[in-house]
Scaffold this active site. Structure first.
Site, PDB file in Angstrom:
ATOM      1  N   LYS A 132       0.849  -1.213   0.000  1.00 46.54           N
ATOM      2  CA  LYS A 132       0.000   0.000   0.000  1.00 46.54           C
ATOM      3  C   LYS A 132       0.876   1.251   0.000  1.00 46.54           C
ATOM      4  CE  LYS A 132      -1.685   1.424   4.082  1.00 46.54           C
ATOM      5  NZ  LYS A 132      -1.346   2.810   4.417  1.00 46.54           N
ATOM      6  N   ASN A 133       1.926   1.237   0.838  1.00 53.53           N
ATOM      7  CA  ASN A 133       2.727   2.450   1.026  1.00 53.53           C
ATOM      8  C   ASN A 133       3.752   2.673  -0.080  1.00 53.53           C
ATOM      9  OD1 ASN A 133       1.206   2.929   3.214  1.00 53.53           O
ATOM     10  ND2 ASN A 133       2.773   2.440   4.734  1.00 53.53           N
TER      11      ASN A 133
ATOM     12  N   ARG B  72      -4.201  11.066   4.675  1.00 59.69           N
ATOM     13  CA  ARG B  72      -3.034  11.952   4.753  1.00 59.69           C
ATOM     14  C   ARG B  72      -2.115  11.740   3.565  1.00 59.69           C
ATOM     15  NH1 ARG B  72       0.852  14.341   7.819  1.00 59.69           N
ATOM     16  NH2 ARG B  72       2.948  13.668   7.300  1.00 59.69           N
TER      17      ARG B  72
ATOM     18  N   CYS C 207      -4.401  12.764  12.346  1.00 64.31           N
ATOM     19  CA  CYS C 207      -5.113  11.479  12.358  1.00 64.31           C
ATOM     20  C   CYS C 207      -4.839  10.841  13.708  1.00 64.31           C
ATOM     21  CB  CYS C 207      -4.656  10.615  11.208  1.00 64.31           C
ATOM     22  SG  CYS C 207      -3.106   9.855  11.570  1.00 64.31           S
TER      23      CYS C 207
ATOM     24  N   ARG D 223       0.970  14.866  13.002  1.00 65.43           N
ATOM     25  CA  ARG D 223       1.554  14.576  11.681  1.00 65.43           C
ATOM     26  C   ARG D 223       1.583  15.829  10.788  1.00 65.43           C
ATOM     27  NH1 ARG D 223      -0.716   8.956   9.717  1.00 65.43           N
ATOM     28  NH2 ARG D 223       1.100   9.039   8.358  1.00 65.43           N
ATOM     29  N   PRO D 224       2.387  16.800  11.150  1.00 60.84           N
ATOM     30  CA  PRO D 224       2.509  18.014  10.335  1.00 60.84           C
ATOM     31  C   PRO D 224       3.196  17.718   9.002  1.00 60.84           C
ATOM     32  CG  PRO D 224       4.172  17.988  12.047  1.00 60.84           C
ATOM     33  CD  PRO D 224       3.317  16.789  12.282  1.00 60.84           C
TER      34      PRO D 224
ATOM     35  N   ASP E   1       5.581  20.115   7.850  1.00 58.46           N
ATOM     36  CA  ASP E   1       6.607  21.175   7.790  1.00 58.46           C
ATOM     37  C   ASP E   1       7.857  20.750   7.020  1.00 58.46           C
ATOM     38  OD1 ASP E   1       6.713  19.406  10.065  1.00 58.46           O
ATOM     39  OD2 ASP E   1       8.449  20.543  10.760  1.00 58.46           O
TER      40      ASP E   1
ATOM     41  N   ASP F 171       5.268   0.623  11.938  1.00 53.36           N
ATOM     42  CA  ASP F 171       4.017   0.019  11.443  1.00 53.36           C
ATOM     43  C   ASP F 171       3.840  -1.420  11.893  1.00 53.36           C
ATOM     44  OD1 ASP F 171       3.936   1.748   8.230  1.00 53.36           O
ATOM     45  OD2 ASP F 171       3.498   2.382  10.269  1.00 53.36           O
TER      46      ASP F 171
ATOM     47  N   ARG G 233      -8.226  -0.747   5.538  1.00 52.85           N
ATOM     48  CA  ARG G 233      -7.379   0.222   4.817  1.00 52.85           C
ATOM     49  C   ARG G 233      -6.035  -0.405   4.469  1.00 52.85           C
ATOM     50  NH1 ARG G 233      -6.964   6.094   7.367  1.00 52.85           N
ATOM     51  NH2 ARG G 233      -5.539   6.230   5.627  1.00 52.85           N
TER      52      ARG G 233
END
Ligand code: EPZ
Length: 416
Positions: free
Chosen positions: A22-23, A92, A116, A121-122, A124, A304, A396
Site C-alpha cells: 500500500k505504502n 493523509r 489522524c 503529523r505536520p 513542515d 508500522d 485500509r
C-alpha cells in the site's frame, strides 16, 4: 457499523500470497501526475486508500481506471492544481500528490491534511523542502498554497528522515532545473520502488535507499509499466498470525530482506524461520520469550509493526518493553489489549508488557489500521470470541483479510 468476529485458539497452517505494498502504491500513483501518456501499475492492493488515490487522480483531470490489481493511467490533459478537501482529509497520504502537481503545473493548492489518530503529523518538512527548491508557500483559509514557475534544484536537509517528505521532494525534483540533493532522506524500500519507477520513466535519481538521494532534473517523464513491490508490513503481520496461534504458516511473494529487523526480534523471542528466495515459513517450538524493542526509521524496527508485535509480546513468557520513537501517540491499542487481559502499561513513549498465559476474547475497537491488526492478532489467539469494531480501519491496510485468514484455518467473519 461493520464488525469482524473471531473465535480464537485456532492454530493457523498453510501458505498465503502477500499483496502489493500500500505504502509503495500510494506515492507511485501520485507520481503518475509527472508521467506523460499511458502508464500501467500492477500488483496494486485493492484497498480503500488506493480507491481514494484513484479518485484523487480523476479529480485533477487524470484518467485512472482500476481493474483488479491493475491501474491504467492516462495523463494527457492539463492537470488541475486544486486538490479536493474531502479527499485530503480522508487520507493523509494524498499530500504526496502536492510535489508532482507543483513540478508539473507550477502551483498547487492543497488543504492542510487532517491530523489522524496517531498524532498531529505536520507537513513542515515537506514545505521546507519545496522552499529549498525555490517555491513560495502560503497558508490561508485551511489551505496550503505552493507556487513556483520552475523549481530549481538545490540542497534539502531533512531534520528527520520523513518517508512522505522524501517521496514528495524526490518526485518534485525530477522536473526541477539542475541537481537536488536530499540529505538525511528516509531509506524505506517503498522509496526505492518509487525511484525505480521514476528512473524507468526517464528520471535521473541515484542513492535511493541510502540517506543521501541525488536527483538531476530532466525536462519530461514518459509513461511506464511497473509492478509494485510486496507489502513488508502485511508479510510481518501474517507471520505473527502464524506464531501467535502456535501454528506454522508460509508467506509467499515477499522480500525477506525488507523485514530483517522484525525477523531478528522474533528470532530473539524463540521463533524459527525457513527463508527461501521469496518466501518465509515461521514456526515456534515452545512459548516465546519477551524482547526489548525500539521503533526506528528503516532499516530499524518499523513503527508500522509496533502494535502487532505488542499483541504477540502480551503472550510471551516474561517481560518486554516497546519504545515508540516515530509517532507521539501510537499506543491506542494498549487500552483495547488490556480489555482482553493483556498486562501492559505505558510510561511516556515506552510500553512495559508483562506476558500472560492467555488472553480472553472481548468486544474491542480499532482506532487505526495497525492498532486494528493488533486486535485481530490478539483475537486469533484469545480464548473465546472477539468482536472488533472499526472495520474500515482494518480494511485500509489488509487486502482480502478475512479470506486470507480463513484459508489458514482462522474462524473469522465480517458482519455488515
Ligand atoms: C509513512 O507515513 C507511512 N504512510 C506510515 O504508514 C508510516 O508509519 C510512516 O511513513 C513512518 O514509517 C505511507 O507511506 C502512506 P513520516 P508519513 O513523514 O510519510 C513527523 C501505515 O500504517 N513529520 O515518516 O506520514 C510525523 O509527525 C502508515 O501504513 C513531521 O514532523 O510518515 C511523524 O511523527 C501509518 N513533519 C514522523 O515524522 C513532516 O513534515 C514520521 O512521519 C513530516 C513528518
Amino acid at each position: 457499523m461493520a464488525k469482524v468476529k473471531i473465535i480464537g485458539e485456532q492454530p493457523l497452517h498453510g501458505a498465503i500470497n502477500i499483496s502489493g505494498a500500500k505504502n509503495s502504491a500510494l506515492p507511485i500513483l501520485a507520481a503518475a501526475v509527472l508521467l506523460d501518456g499511458e502508464s500501467i501499475i500492477s500488483n496494486v492492493p485493492q484497498l480503500t486508500d488506493i480507491t481514494t488515490m484513484v479518485r484523487m487522480l480523476r479529480s485533477i483531470n487524470i484518467l485512472a481506471e482500476q481493474s483488479g490489481g491493475k491501474i491504467r493511467i492516462v495523463n494527457k490533459k492539463q492537470v488541475k492544481h486544486l486538490i479536493p478537501y474531502e479527499l485530503v482529509t480522508k487520507m493523509r497520504a494524498s499530500f504526496f500528490i502536492a510535489g508532482p502537481i507543483l513540478a508539473k503545473v507550477g502551483m498547487v493548492r492543497v488543504p492542510m491534511p487532517g491530523g489522524c489518530a496517531i498524532g498531529s503529523r505536520p507537513v513542515d518538512i515537506h514545505l521546507k523542502g519545496f522552499q529549498a527548491l525555490g517555491a513560495v508557500v502560503s497558508l490561508e483559509h485551511g489551505f496550503i498554497e505552493i507556487r513556483c514557475k520552475k523549481l530549481k534544484g538545490g540542497q534539502v536537509n531533512f531534520p528527520f528522515p520523513s518517508v512522505g517528505a522524501t517521496e514528495n521532494i524526490m518526485m518534485a525534483a525530477t522536473l526541477a532545473e539542475g541537481v537536488t540533493t536530499i540529505a538525511n532522506a528516509a531509506r524505506e524500500p517503498e522509496i526505492v520502488d518509487l525511484a525505480d519507477l521514476l528512473n524507468e520513466a526517464g528520471a535521473n535519481i541515484s542513492g535511493a535507499g541510502s540517506s543521501t538521494i541525488v536527483i538531476t532534473g530532466v525536462s519530461a517523464l514518459h509513461g511506464v509499466k511497473h509492478a509494485v513491490i510486496p507489502d513488508r508490513i502485511e508479510a510481518g503481520t501474517m507471520l505473527l498470525a502464524g506464531l501467535i496461534t502456535r501454528g506454522q504458516i508460509t508467506v509467499n511473494n515477499v522480500r525477506p530482506a525488507d523485514i530483517s529487523a522484525l525477523l531478528s526480534v522474533l528470532s530473539e523471542t524463540g521463533a524459527r524461520f525457513e527463508i527461501e528466495n521469496n518466501s518465509i515459513t515461521a514456526a515456534l517450538g515452545a512459548r516465546w520469550r519477551g524482547a526489548q524493542v525500539v521503533t526506528q526509521p528503516y532499516p530499524g524496527f518499523p513503527t508500522d509493526m509496533q502494535a502487532q508485535l505488542m499483541a504477540y509480546l502480551a503472550l510471551a513468557e516474561g517481560a518486554s518493553t516497546v519504545r515508540e520513537t516515530i509517532f507521539e501517540n501510537r499506543f491506542m491499542h494498549i487500552g483495547e489489549l488490556q480489555r482482553m487481559g493483556a498486562r501492559i502499561r505505558a510510561e511516556e513513549r515506552t510500553a512495559i508488557i508483562e506476558g500472560v498465559a492467555g488472553l480472553s476474547g472481548a468486544e474491542v475497537k480499532a482506532t487505526d489500521l495497525r492498532a486494528g491488526a493488533a486486535l485481530w492478532l490478539a483475537g486469533l489467539a484469545a480464548q473465546g470470541e472477539t468482536t472488533i469494531y472499526g472495520v474500515e480501519h482494518i480494511e485500509r491496510g489488509y487486502e482480502k483479510l478475512t479470506e486470507k485468514l480463513s484459508a489458514l484455518g482462522a474462524r473469522i467473519k465480517r458482519i455488515n
